[in-house]
Design a protein around this motif. Structure first.
Motif, PDB file in Angstrom:
ATOM      1  N   ALA A   1      -7.964  -3.104  15.845  1.00  0.00           N
ATOM      2  CA  ALA A   1      -9.033  -2.668  15.016  1.00  0.00           C
ATOM      3  C   ALA A   1      -8.284  -2.693  13.555  1.00  0.00           C
ATOM      4  O   ALA A   1      -7.284  -1.812  13.322  1.00  0.00           O
ATOM      5  N   PRO A   2      -9.028  -3.201  12.539  1.00  0.00           N
ATOM      6  CA  PRO A   2      -8.680  -2.911  11.199  1.00  0.00           C
ATOM      7  C   PRO A   2      -8.469  -1.521  10.842  1.00  0.00           C
ATOM      8  O   PRO A   2      -9.343  -0.793  11.095  1.00  0.00           O
ATOM      9  N   LYS A   3      -7.171  -1.213  10.138  1.00  0.00           N
ATOM     10  CA  LYS A   3      -7.016   0.192   9.514  1.00  0.00           C
ATOM     11  C   LYS A   3      -6.940   0.181   8.150  1.00  0.00           C
ATOM     12  O   LYS A   3      -6.429  -0.386   7.408  1.00  0.00           O
ATOM     13  N   ALA A   4      -8.095   1.081   7.621  1.00  0.00           N
ATOM     14  CA  ALA A   4      -8.151   1.275   6.275  1.00  0.00           C
ATOM     15  C   ALA A   4      -6.761   1.835   5.762  1.00  0.00           C
ATOM     16  O   ALA A   4      -6.353   3.040   6.404  1.00  0.00           O
ATOM     17  N   LYS A   5      -6.582   1.746   4.388  1.00  0.00           N
ATOM     18  CA  LYS A   5      -5.232   1.884   3.745  1.00  0.00           C
ATOM     19  C   LYS A   5      -5.788   3.323   3.172  1.00  0.00           C
ATOM     20  O   LYS A   5      -6.810   3.487   2.811  1.00  0.00           O
ATOM     21  N   PRO A   6      -4.873   4.312   3.262  1.00  0.00           N
ATOM     22  CA  PRO A   6      -5.134   5.769   2.486  1.00  0.00           C
ATOM     23  C   PRO A   6      -5.246   5.335   1.136  1.00  0.00           C
ATOM     24  O   PRO A   6      -4.480   4.258   0.471  1.00  0.00           O
ATOM     25  N   VAL A   7      -6.200   6.201   0.530  1.00  0.00           N
ATOM     26  CA  VAL A   7      -6.332   6.088  -1.083  1.00  0.00           C
ATOM     27  C   VAL A   7      -5.058   6.029  -1.918  1.00  0.00           C
ATOM     28  O   VAL A   7      -4.745   5.280  -2.850  1.00  0.00           O
ATOM     29  N   ALA A   8      -4.314   7.109  -1.357  1.00  0.00           N
ATOM     30  CA  ALA A   8      -2.829   7.257  -2.233  1.00  0.00           C
ATOM     31  C   ALA A   8      -1.885   5.969  -2.049  1.00  0.00           C
ATOM     32  O   ALA A   8      -1.442   5.477  -3.168  1.00  0.00           O
ATOM     33  N   MET A   9      -2.119   5.422  -0.922  1.00  0.00           N
ATOM     34  CA  MET A   9      -1.127   4.378  -0.690  1.00  0.00           C
ATOM     35  C   MET A   9      -1.689   3.124  -1.489  1.00  0.00           C
ATOM     36  O   MET A   9      -1.086   2.359  -1.936  1.00  0.00           O
ATOM     37  N   THR A  10      -3.056   2.735  -1.458  1.00  0.00           N
ATOM     38  CA  THR A  10      -3.549   1.888  -2.191  1.00  0.00           C
ATOM     39  C   THR A  10      -3.337   1.997  -3.707  1.00  0.00           C
ATOM     40  O   THR A  10      -3.341   1.214  -4.363  1.00  0.00           O
ATOM     41  N   ALA A  11      -3.555   3.276  -4.073  1.00  0.00           N
ATOM     42  CA  ALA A  11      -3.133   3.535  -5.665  1.00  0.00           C
ATOM     43  C   ALA A  11      -1.681   3.246  -5.636  1.00  0.00           C
ATOM     44  O   ALA A  11      -1.421   2.620  -6.831  1.00  0.00           O
ATOM     45  N   ALA A  12      -0.900   3.478  -5.002  1.00  0.00           N
ATOM     46  CA  ALA A  12       0.526   3.234  -5.232  1.00  0.00           C
ATOM     47  C   ALA A  12       0.814   1.746  -5.308  1.00  0.00           C
ATOM     48  O   ALA A  12       1.883   1.445  -5.971  1.00  0.00           O
ATOM     49  N   ALA A  13       0.122   1.022  -4.517  1.00  0.00           N
ATOM     50  CA  ALA A  13       0.480  -0.613  -4.333  1.00  0.00           C
ATOM     51  C   ALA A  13      -0.145  -1.146  -5.727  1.00  0.00           C
ATOM     52  O   ALA A  13       0.709  -1.905  -6.291  1.00  0.00           O
ATOM     53  N   THR A  14      -1.094  -0.507  -6.299  1.00  0.00           N
ATOM     54  CA  THR A  14      -1.498  -0.934  -7.580  1.00  0.00           C
ATOM     55  C   THR A  14      -0.537  -0.706  -8.804  1.00  0.00           C
ATOM     56  O   THR A  14      -0.130  -1.603  -9.414  1.00  0.00           O
ATOM     57  N   VAL A  15       0.095   0.500  -8.692  1.00  0.00           N
ATOM     58  CA  VAL A  15       0.924   1.042  -9.598  1.00  0.00           C
ATOM     59  C   VAL A  15       2.131   0.198  -9.504  1.00  0.00           C
ATOM     60  O   VAL A  15       2.931  -0.416 -10.349  1.00  0.00           O
ATOM     61  N   ARG A  16       2.744  -0.142  -8.140  1.00  0.00           N
ATOM     62  CA  ARG A  16       4.000  -0.959  -8.020  1.00  0.00           C
ATOM     63  C   ARG A  16       3.684  -2.241  -8.601  1.00  0.00           C
ATOM     64  O   ARG A  16       4.538  -2.883  -9.192  1.00  0.00           O
ATOM     65  N   ARG A  17       2.531  -2.880  -8.388  1.00  0.00           N
ATOM     66  CA  ARG A  17       2.222  -4.203  -8.828  1.00  0.00           C
ATOM     67  C   ARG A  17       2.310  -4.383 -10.475  1.00  0.00           C
ATOM     68  O   ARG A  17       2.776  -4.975 -11.073  1.00  0.00           O
ATOM     69  N   LEU A  18       1.781  -3.106 -11.195  1.00  0.00           N
ATOM     70  CA  LEU A  18       1.757  -2.726 -12.553  1.00  0.00           C
ATOM     71  C   LEU A  18       3.077  -2.986 -13.042  1.00  0.00           C
ATOM     72  O   LEU A  18       3.402  -3.649 -13.957  1.00  0.00           O
ATOM     73  N   ILE A  19       4.019  -2.135 -12.165  1.00  0.00           N
ATOM     74  CA  ILE A  19       5.363  -2.076 -12.884  1.00  0.00           C
ATOM     75  C   ILE A  19       6.252  -3.389 -12.772  1.00  0.00           C
ATOM     76  O   ILE A  19       6.677  -3.796 -13.603  1.00  0.00           O
ATOM     77  N   ARG A  20       5.918  -3.932 -11.611  1.00  0.00           N
ATOM     78  CA  ARG A  20       6.601  -5.284 -11.232  1.00  0.00           C
ATOM     79  C   ARG A  20       6.105  -6.371 -12.140  1.00  0.00           C
ATOM     80  O   ARG A  20       6.992  -7.537 -12.328  1.00  0.00           O
TER      81      ARG A  20
END
Length: 254
Positions: free
Chosen positions: A11-30
């Protein structure tokens, strides 16, 4: 209906909000090439300046700044800083993702900081070795992410770092991998950019690699691509790079 173990795993697992936000910030930094650095003046007041940005292997923001600059004199007194970064080239900057990174800045001794910075900002090669210039990196305590109206969240700094545990083989081969891809596989790097990252055609080159992904840059943009799974050695990196270029070639012909 009773759920089996297999069903639960599939079953698909939703990403926790905090981890989704972290991924966005990681991308912005990179993917940041420039940002606004806020430091504290001698009187305690704020001072903001435009700086060129890169990343260290763990994904911390890095800067090349002169000791003669006002912001460098400020951090010699107080290492607390904030760096504002945003989605580059957004049509509406006020509706684009942006993050204020809050933490402390210190000189960076890792030789990969220099290599990765100059790979992204080639013009800096002409003054990087001047005696008054030095490389610095920001240890982010937390990030304040804004992705548009009502989409605002604080992200802990430790969720923004790339895990290098067990991947010393990749760190040792970092410069060799990057040089090899640019010298012998420029066509693959171009496909990563234009097909997988959907970036415009340009003179794209690889500028950094880590266990979780890699960065490619042109003279105007940076893109960060994520591997399907984390890697711990050069062989795994090679397999993933080959798989991604095959994916890109297939997508380009479909």
């Amino acid at each position: 209906m009773t759920e089996t173990a297999s069903d639960a795993n599939d079953a698909p697992k939703a990403k926790p909000v905090a981890m989704t936000a972290a991924a966005t910030v990681r991308r912005l930094i990179r993917e940041a090439r420039f940002g606004t650095l806020a430091t504290l003046d001698a009187d305690g007041g704020p001072y903001a300046s435009l700086v060129a940005v890169a990343t260290d292997p763990e994904g911390r923001p890095t800067l090349l700044i002169s000791r003669l600059a006002r912001h460098t004199q400020n951090i010699a007194r107080d290492t607390r800083v904030s760096l504002m970064i945003s989605d580059a080239g957004a049509a509406d900057p006020l509706n684009a993702a942006r993050a204020s990174l809050v933490g402390r800045i210190a000189e960076a001794g890792d030789p990969l900081v220099r290599a990765r910075y100059l790979g992204r900002h080639e013009a800096a090669t002409g003054y990087a070795d001047f005696s008054d210039f030095g490389f610095y990196r920001i240890e982010v305590d937390h990030a304040h992410l804004v992705e548009g109206f009502g989409r605002i969240v604080d992200v802990p700094g430790d969720t923004l770092l790339t895990d290098w545990t067990g991947a010393d083989d990749i760190r040792a081969a970092h410069d060799g991998i990057v040089s090899h891809m640019n010298a012998d596989h420029a066509d693959a790097v171009a496909l990563y950019a234009t097909v997988l990252a959907k970036a415009p055609e340009a003179a794209w080159r690889m500028v950094g690699i880590d266990p979780e992904g890699f960065e490619i840059a042109s003279s105007e943009q940076v893109r960060h691509l994520i591997f399907p799974q984390r890697n711990i050695n050069v062989g795994e990196i090679r397999k993933n790079l080959v798989a991604l270029v095959e994916e890109a070639r297939k997508a380009a012909t479909d």
